[in-house]
Design an enzyme around this catalytic site. Structure first.
Site, short mmCIF file in Angstrom:
data_model
loop_
_atom_site.label_atom_id
_atom_site.label_comp_id
_atom_site.label_asym_id
_atom_site.label_seq_id
_atom_site.Cartn_x
_atom_site.Cartn_y
_atom_site.Cartn_z
N GLY A 139 -15.68 -13.55 21.23
CA GLY A 139 -16.89 -13.44 20.42
C GLY A 139 -17.58 -14.78 20.21
N GLU A 174 -19.60 -15.29 23.21
CA GLU A 174 -20.70 -14.31 23.19
C GLU A 174 -21.83 -14.80 22.26
OE1 GLU A 174 -17.77 -11.07 22.52
OE2 GLU A 174 -19.11 -9.94 23.84
N GLU A 218 -10.87 -11.17 26.20
CA GLU A 218 -10.60 -9.92 25.48
C GLU A 218 -9.65 -9.00 26.22
OE1 GLU A 218 -13.48 -11.44 25.60
OE2 GLU A 218 -14.63 -11.19 23.74
N ALA A 265 -13.66 -13.21 17.87
CA ALA A 265 -13.67 -12.39 16.67
C ALA A 265 -12.30 -12.56 16.01
CB ALA A 265 -13.90 -10.94 17.06
N1 3HC Z 1 -8.46 -14.36 15.42
C1 3HC Z 1 -7.63 -14.66 14.43
N2 3HC Z 1 -6.73 -15.64 14.47
C2 3HC Z 1 -6.67 -16.33 15.62
C3 3HC Z 1 -7.49 -16.08 16.71
C4 3HC Z 1 -8.44 -15.03 16.58
N3 3HC Z 1 -9.27 -14.71 17.55
N4 3HC Z 1 -7.19 -16.93 17.70
C5 3HC Z 1 -6.20 -17.70 17.24
N5 3HC Z 1 -5.88 -17.35 15.99
C6 3HC Z 1 -4.89 -17.97 15.11
C7 3HC Z 1 -3.48 -17.76 15.64
O1 3HC Z 1 -2.97 -16.52 15.22
C8 3HC Z 1 -2.77 -18.94 15.00
O2 3HC Z 1 -2.53 -18.60 13.67
P1 3HC Z 1 -1.32 -19.28 12.87
O3 3HC Z 1 -1.65 -20.73 12.78
O4 3HC Z 1 -1.30 -18.56 11.58
O5 3HC Z 1 -0.10 -19.03 13.71
C9 3HC Z 1 -3.82 -20.03 15.02
O6 3HC Z 1 -5.08 -19.36 15.15
C10 3HC Z 1 -3.69 -21.00 16.16
O7 3HC Z 1 -3.59 -20.28 17.37
P2 3HC Z 1 -2.57 -20.73 18.51
O8 3HC Z 1 -1.24 -20.94 17.93
O9 3HC Z 1 -2.71 -19.74 19.61
O10 3HC Z 1 -3.19 -22.15 18.89
P3 3HC Z 1 -3.42 -22.78 20.32
O11 3HC Z 1 -4.02 -24.10 20.08
O12 3HC Z 1 -2.18 -22.69 21.14
O13 3HC Z 1 -4.49 -21.84 21.05
C11 3HC Z 1 -6.51 -20.56 21.27
C12 3HC Z 1 -5.79 -21.71 20.53
C13 3HC Z 1 -6.70 -20.92 22.75
C14 3HC Z 1 -7.84 -20.34 20.60
C15 3HC Z 1 -5.61 -19.29 21.19
O14 3HC Z 1 -5.28 -19.08 19.83
C16 3HC Z 1 -6.26 -18.05 21.71
O15 3HC Z 1 -6.25 -17.81 22.89
N6 3HC Z 1 -6.80 -17.23 20.77
C17 3HC Z 1 -7.31 -15.92 21.12
C18 3HC Z 1 -8.66 -16.02 21.76
C19 3HC Z 1 -9.17 -14.63 22.00
O16 3HC Z 1 -8.49 -13.78 22.53
N7 3HC Z 1 -10.41 -14.40 21.61
C20 3HC Z 1 -11.02 -13.11 21.76
C21 3HC Z 1 -10.79 -12.32 20.51
S1 3HC Z 1 -11.35 -10.67 20.67
C22 3HC Z 1 -13.02 -10.79 20.51
O17 3HC Z 1 -13.56 -11.86 20.36
C23 3HC Z 1 -13.74 -9.50 20.55
C24 3HC Z 1 -15.22 -9.67 20.67
O18 3HC Z 1 -15.59 -9.55 22.03
C25 3HC Z 1 -15.97 -8.60 19.90
#
Ligand code: 3HC
Length: 659
Positions: free
Chosen positions: A103, A106, A126, A64
């Site tokens: 997400g 999911e 998450e 998400a």
């Molecule tokens: N939402 C918004 N922006 C995100 C994002 C997300 N979920 N994940 C990554 N980004 C953005 C980062 O902020 C970054 O932005 P920037 O270029 O402006 O700095 C860009 O994407 C690249 O991210 P990274 O610098 O972290 O790039 P990497 O290649 O090192 O890593 C990744 C990529 C493994 C996807 C890492 O970004 C990551 O772990 N992201 C988070 C994943 C996550 O936690 N997902 C769960 C979200 S909560 C959810 O889904 C709730 C649901 O259950 C309802």
């Protein structure tokens, strides 16, 4: 169809719905809306027989959109989209590549079949954001993989590689080579076999062994009972609900638990930490400066862990050390998979170590693109630096030596080894800073730009000073340590000094206290033992004034402080020190202070750092604490002008973070 999602239908009736929302295809509101419309359109199109759900760019959706969580979710929620996909009357195949996380995964779990590239990773991270999977993940994952595996994945938060995911029953097929071709071939197979929608909600595979399932629940619940962040316990509750409740009721249970988590202070803090780390790399005005390529790292007097990380990242490393053999053995010891005797475990390790060369001759640094040198070795390193190379001087408060030089502060390895503070001097060129940032990121470090000195030590010193102020007024150092541990630090400030053997560096106040008669064994906490008879022989006028006040009041002047009061003062001192660093331009934004504290000084991540905490507490309340304390010791406690400025304009530190 244009926008973040494209739908195309091939002549054989195989439709492809592809998300295109760089950089990581996060499932923001426009993406969810467009996905919904595309699924509806494909389902309604009589020519479509099967739908491939895929993504362009580097990854299947990685979750998400984290930026949306601070506001009320906009209607069309992700769980509803997942349900819609699962309910689709035509088979939906998720085609995964990159990191299908949160997400995004999911969404895949709600599809009817899942195919992945062999280097894809899936996961539900998450929990690292203080959340639980809120789009059906807690209900669908255990139905496929069982309670124990689902809990491992959701509580650990770490991604699982495609092969492992297939073994767990989460993927139907893992493929090599051209992913689109492989997906189409799989689709044709499914159509030939007349395979219809296969809904995860109807699966019982993971729920059959109820005994093992409940044992996993009990096991995790037992060790989570005191967790400071609510999400892990709620994940266990949701997984239990997946076994005990009908699917729809389980989903409602998950949604309520997600709401509790997303509004919790801990999740706010952890999301802030995630975004703050990424923001730290953004340097305004750096756009024009491209980093120079770094293939060979020179290390003189540097950290062996850094050399190991560089080898791991594919760099060649030249080590300058008086005993090259011993230095090589030390680096080998830091490489994963190498035995205590320095014997590499596999071919990859052998190749990695082959890129390491060690010598006592600093002239070898001439071949390096980037040199990291200790303070003592900096002059020599500069003398041999190739004209295109960059020098980072570790441990230097600010490095001098022209545009190609910057300082570097690496916090003690005990703090996690993820941070590197890049200390730019006025003459450091933007290209040098950009090169260092890029190289440090490759070494797995979060790089933080600071001008005029490292942030972590300055903040730590301010907190020690606050602790010293409390000691002078009669607080017990053990109680201060207890209070800070209770707050979430792994160690209290004096325990940290003990650990690092830094009592002698405890600052003027520590020395003053020791001279004043607070005696001890000479390490951290042990130093302070109050002796009211001793004559103060202190030069620092501020400390002297305090000591005189103490004497005038006949020794220990104050009632003892409660744990909450200790924490309140320490956090006020930290926010005040951080505000001064922002004011002075040492950091670019308040969240940089938080990053320095969380990654370098043991500040609990789920508290988000002192600046975020000050925002949560309210700047007015923090300023009041500082005002009261500054009546006794204005030189230290007087609030930074930034407090009044922000309060007057109804703003918070977060408003200065930008983006
Ligand atoms: N939402 C918004 N922006 C995100 C994002 C997300 N979920 N994940 C990554 N980004 C953005 C980062 O902020 C970054 O932005 P920037 O270029 O402006 O700095 C860009 O994407 C690249 O991210 P990274 O610098 O972290 O790039 P990497 O290649 O090192 O890593 C990744 C990529 C493994 C996807 C890492 O970004 C990551 O772990 N992201 C988070 C994943 C996550 O936690 N997902 C769960 C979200 S909560 C959810 O889904 C709730 C649901 O259950 C309802």
């Amino acid at each position: 169809m244009s926008g973040p999602v494209a739908l195309s239908v091939a002549a054989d009736g195989i439709a492809r719905i592809a998300v295109d929302n760089p950089p990581v295809n996060a499932l923001s509101h426009p993406v969810r809306r467009a996905l919904w419309d595309a699924v509806e359109a494909a389902e309604a199109d009589r020519a479509v027989r099967l739908i491939l759900l895929a993504a362009e760019g580097r990854t299947f959706p990685a979750g998400a959109d984290i930026n949306e969580f601070h506001a009320k979710p906009q209607d069309l929620w992700l769980p509803d989209l997942c349900d819609r996909i699962e309910a689709c009357a035509k088979p939906v195949v998720a085609v995964l590549h990159g990191t299908a996380l949160g997400g995004g995964f999911e969404l895949a779990l709600a599809a009817h079949y899942r195919l992945a590239a062999e280097d894809a990773q899936v996961g539900l991270p998450e929990v690292t954001l203080g959340l639980l999977p809120g789009a059906g993940g807690t209900q669908r994952l255990p139905r496929l993989a069982g309670g124990a595996a689902a809990l491992e994945i959701m509580l650990g938060g770490r991604p699982v590689d495609a092969a492992q995911a297939q073994r767990l029953g989460l993927l139907d097929r893992v493929v090599r080579g051209d992913l689109s071709e492989a997906a189409r071939a799989y689709a044709r197979e499914l159509l030939a076999a007349d395979a219809g929608p296969r809904r995860t909600r109807d699966s019982r595979a993971g729920l059959r062994d109820t005994r093992a399932y409940m044992a996993a629940i009990r096991h995790h619940r037992a060790w989570l009972s005191d967790a400071p962040v609510p999400a892990p316990e709620k994940i266990v509750d949701c997984v239990e609900a997946a076994l005990l409740l009908p699917f729809e009721t389980g989903l409602a249970f998950e949604r309520a638990a997600f709401e509790d988590c997303v509004t919790s202070d801990a999740s706010h803090a952890l999301r802030h930490a995630f975004l703050a780390e990424r923001r730290a790399a953004k340097i305004p005005g750096r756009g024009s400066a491209a980093p120079r390529p770094v293939q060979r790292l020179g290390l003189a007097g540097g950290d062996p862990g850094l050399a190991a990380a560089a080898l791991e990242a594919g760099l060649a490393v030249t080590l300058i050390a008086p005993d090259p053999e011993a230095a090589t053995a030390e680096v080998a010891g830091h490489c994963a998979g190498v035995s205590a005797q320095g014997i590499p475990g596999d071919e990859a390790q052998v190749a990695r170590l082959a890129r390491l060369s060690a010598t006592s001759d600093p002239a070898a640094l001439a071949g390096a693109d980037l040199v990291i040198a200790g303070r003592a070795q900096a002059g020599e390193a500069l003398a041999h630096l190739s004209p295109e190379a960059v020098l980072a001087v570790a441990g230097a408060a600010a490095a001098r030596g022209g545009g190609r030089v910057a300082g570097l502060y690496l916090p003690p390895a005990a703090e996690g080894g993820r941070l590197a503070e890049v200390l730019v001097a006025p003459e450091t060129s933007p290209e040098t800073a950009a090169t260092l940032f890029a190289a440090l990121r490759r070494l797995g470090r979060v790089a933080l730009r600071c001008a005029g000195g490292p942030v972590g030590p300055a903040m730590s010193a301010a907190m020690l000073r606050a602790a010293g102020d409390m000691l002078l007024r009669g607080a017990d150092p053990y109680r201060i340590d207890d209070a800070l541990r209770g707050f979430g630090f792994a160690l209290g400030p004096y325990e940290r000094l003990d650990r690092d053997g830094q009592a002698a560096q405890a600052g003027a106040l520590g020395v003053a206290l020791a001279r004043r008669g607070w005696t001890g064994r000479g390490a951290g906490r042990g130093v302070y033992r109050y002796d009211r008879e001793a004559e103060p022989r202190v030069e620092d006028p501020e400390v002297l004034a305090l000591l005189r006040a103490l004497q005038a009041e006949g020794g220990r002047p104050q009632r003892s402080l409660s744990g909450d009061e200790i924490v309140q003062r320490m956090m006020a001192a930290a926010a005040n020190a951080g505000a001064k660093l922002v004011d002075a331009g040492v950091v670019l934004r308040p969240s940089d202070v938080d990053v320095a504290m969380m990654l370098g000084q043991g500040f609990p991540r789920w508290r988000g750092g002192p600046m975020m905490l000050a925002d949560q507490t309210g700047l007015l309340a923090v300023k009041r604490t500082l005002d009261i304390l500054s009546e006794e010791n204005p030189a230290f406690w007087a609030p930074a002008p930034l407090f009044a400025e922000l309060i007057k304009n109804g703003r918070r530190f977060a408003d200065l973070n930008g983006g």
